[in-house]
Design a protein around this motif. Structure first.
Motif, PDB file in Angstrom:
ATOM      1  N   VAL A 147     -61.711 -27.053  35.179  1.00 26.56           N
ATOM      2  CA  VAL A 147     -60.587 -27.917  35.557  1.00 26.56           C
ATOM      3  C   VAL A 147     -59.370 -27.397  34.811  1.00 26.56           C
ATOM      4  CG1 VAL A 147     -59.633 -30.257  35.408  1.00 26.56           C
ATOM      5  CG2 VAL A 147     -62.069 -29.928  35.910  1.00 26.56           C
ATOM      6  N   MET A 169     -59.403 -30.877  44.581  1.00 24.28           N
ATOM      7  CA  MET A 169     -60.835 -30.629  44.342  1.00 24.28           C
ATOM      8  C   MET A 169     -61.213 -29.175  44.580  1.00 24.28           C
ATOM      9  SD  MET A 169     -62.777 -33.399  43.706  1.00 24.28           S
ATOM     10  CE  MET A 169     -62.645 -35.161  43.785  1.00 24.28           C
ATOM     11  N   GLY A 172     -59.484 -27.310  41.541  1.00 28.82           N
ATOM     12  CA  GLY A 172     -59.735 -27.915  40.224  1.00 28.82           C
ATOM     13  C   GLY A 172     -58.480 -28.013  39.383  1.00 28.82           C
ATOM     14  N   TYR A 219     -65.597 -34.733  41.103  1.00 27.48           N
ATOM     15  CA  TYR A 219     -65.406 -33.274  41.157  1.00 27.48           C
ATOM     16  C   TYR A 219     -66.746 -32.538  41.052  1.00 27.48           C
ATOM     17  CZ  TYR A 219     -63.522 -28.685  39.816  1.00 27.48           C
ATOM     18  OH  TYR A 219     -63.226 -27.354  39.752  1.00 27.48           O
ATOM     19  N   TYR A 222     -68.637 -32.955  44.205  1.00 32.07           N
ATOM     20  CA  TYR A 222     -68.009 -32.135  45.251  1.00 32.07           C
ATOM     21  C   TYR A 222     -68.447 -30.672  45.125  1.00 32.07           C
ATOM     22  CZ  TYR A 222     -64.187 -30.122  48.058  1.00 32.07           C
ATOM     23  OH  TYR A 222     -63.455 -29.454  48.993  1.00 32.07           O
ATOM     24  N   LYS A 223     -68.530 -30.174  43.893  1.00 33.58           N
ATOM     25  CA  LYS A 223     -68.879 -28.764  43.675  1.00 33.58           C
ATOM     26  C   LYS A 223     -70.369 -28.490  43.781  1.00 33.58           C
ATOM     27  CE  LYS A 223     -64.777 -27.061  42.855  1.00 33.58           C
ATOM     28  NZ  LYS A 223     -64.109 -26.306  43.933  1.00 33.58           N
TER      29      LYS A 223
END
Ligand SMILES: [Zn+2]
Length: 238
Positions: A147, A169, A172, A219, A222-223
């Protein structure tokens, strides 16, 4: 049958047959390993401790046909405090959950292993929420999903006192509200993330930690598509 010795952290134990468990271990030497452990649900089982949450031990594994079975273990650290406080327990489970999501079998990642051990140790006596935020930022970075906590990625303006900003997203990174796309994020979230990453920003409220953890949960999901139930529980608890 070959024996191997690994220094490992017990991330997850799943019941198997009547008295056995299947462990997911994170080792310093060989990354994530799945290993069976026999008889640990019986009263007085000698290796019961080795299947407990957060057990950090030297495990001896017997290998046969690509499958591992724990035959011996000697405990290095039990992180007992994490099992006696419900908030610390869920924060520590969230550490294990993220480690499972971000590591692979057969791919040694001694840095993530060291991060986990260090984090569990600091959680025993410290602020588990801020420690968890710092841990998630670190392991995301080591996994290639860092991030970015710098200035706006589009125009380079500082964001520490911005009223409205966005978090993207895909990249990052944060940007000014008018500079890019992504869901809205608050400066509270941004500043808590920065503080956990070593840029102190004054008072950090519980609400701020909660917001930062929510963003990291979304996050990470999502990844990796991981189900982050413990992280979810911990956010509800604090
Ligand atoms: Zn901008």
């Amino acid at each position: 049958m070959d024996n191997i010795k690994v220094n490992a952290l017990m991330l997850r134990a799943t019941d198997y047959l009547e008295n056995d468990k299947i462990l997911t271990l994170l080792s310093a030497e060989r990354g994530k390993i799945t290993a069976g452990i026999k008889g640990v649900k019986k009263a007085g089982a000698k290796l019961k401790f080795a299947a407990q949450p957060f057990c950090f031990a030297e495990y001896v594994l017997a290998e046969r046909g690509g499958r591992y079975t724990v035959t011996q273990a000697s405990e290095s650290e039990s992180f007992y405090e994490l099992r006696t406080d419900v908030n610390k327990f869920y924060a520590a489970c969230a550490v294990c959950e993220a480690a499972i999501a971000l590591t692979y079998e057969g791919d040694g990642n001694s840095e993530i292993f060291a991060d986990c051990v260090r984090t569990l140790s600091s959680m025993c006596g410290g602020d588990e929420a801020l420690t968890l935020i710092g841990f998630l930022l670190s392991v995301l970075r080591r996994s290639g999903y860092g991030v970015s906590l710098e200035n706006c990625f589009a125009c380079g303006s500082g964001l520490t006192s911005a009223n409205k900003m966005r978090f993207n997203m895909d990249t990052g990174s944060f940007c000014c509200w008018n500079c890019g796309i992504g869901a809205g994020a608050s400066s509270v979230t941004y500043n808590v993330l920065r503080a956990a990453d070593g840029h102190p920003c004054g008072e950090i409220t519980t609400a701020g930690k909660k917001r930062a953890l929510k963003l990291l949960k979304e996050y990470l999901a999502y990844k990796t598509d991981a189900k982050l139930n413990s992280l979810h529980e911990f956010i509800n608890l604090i």
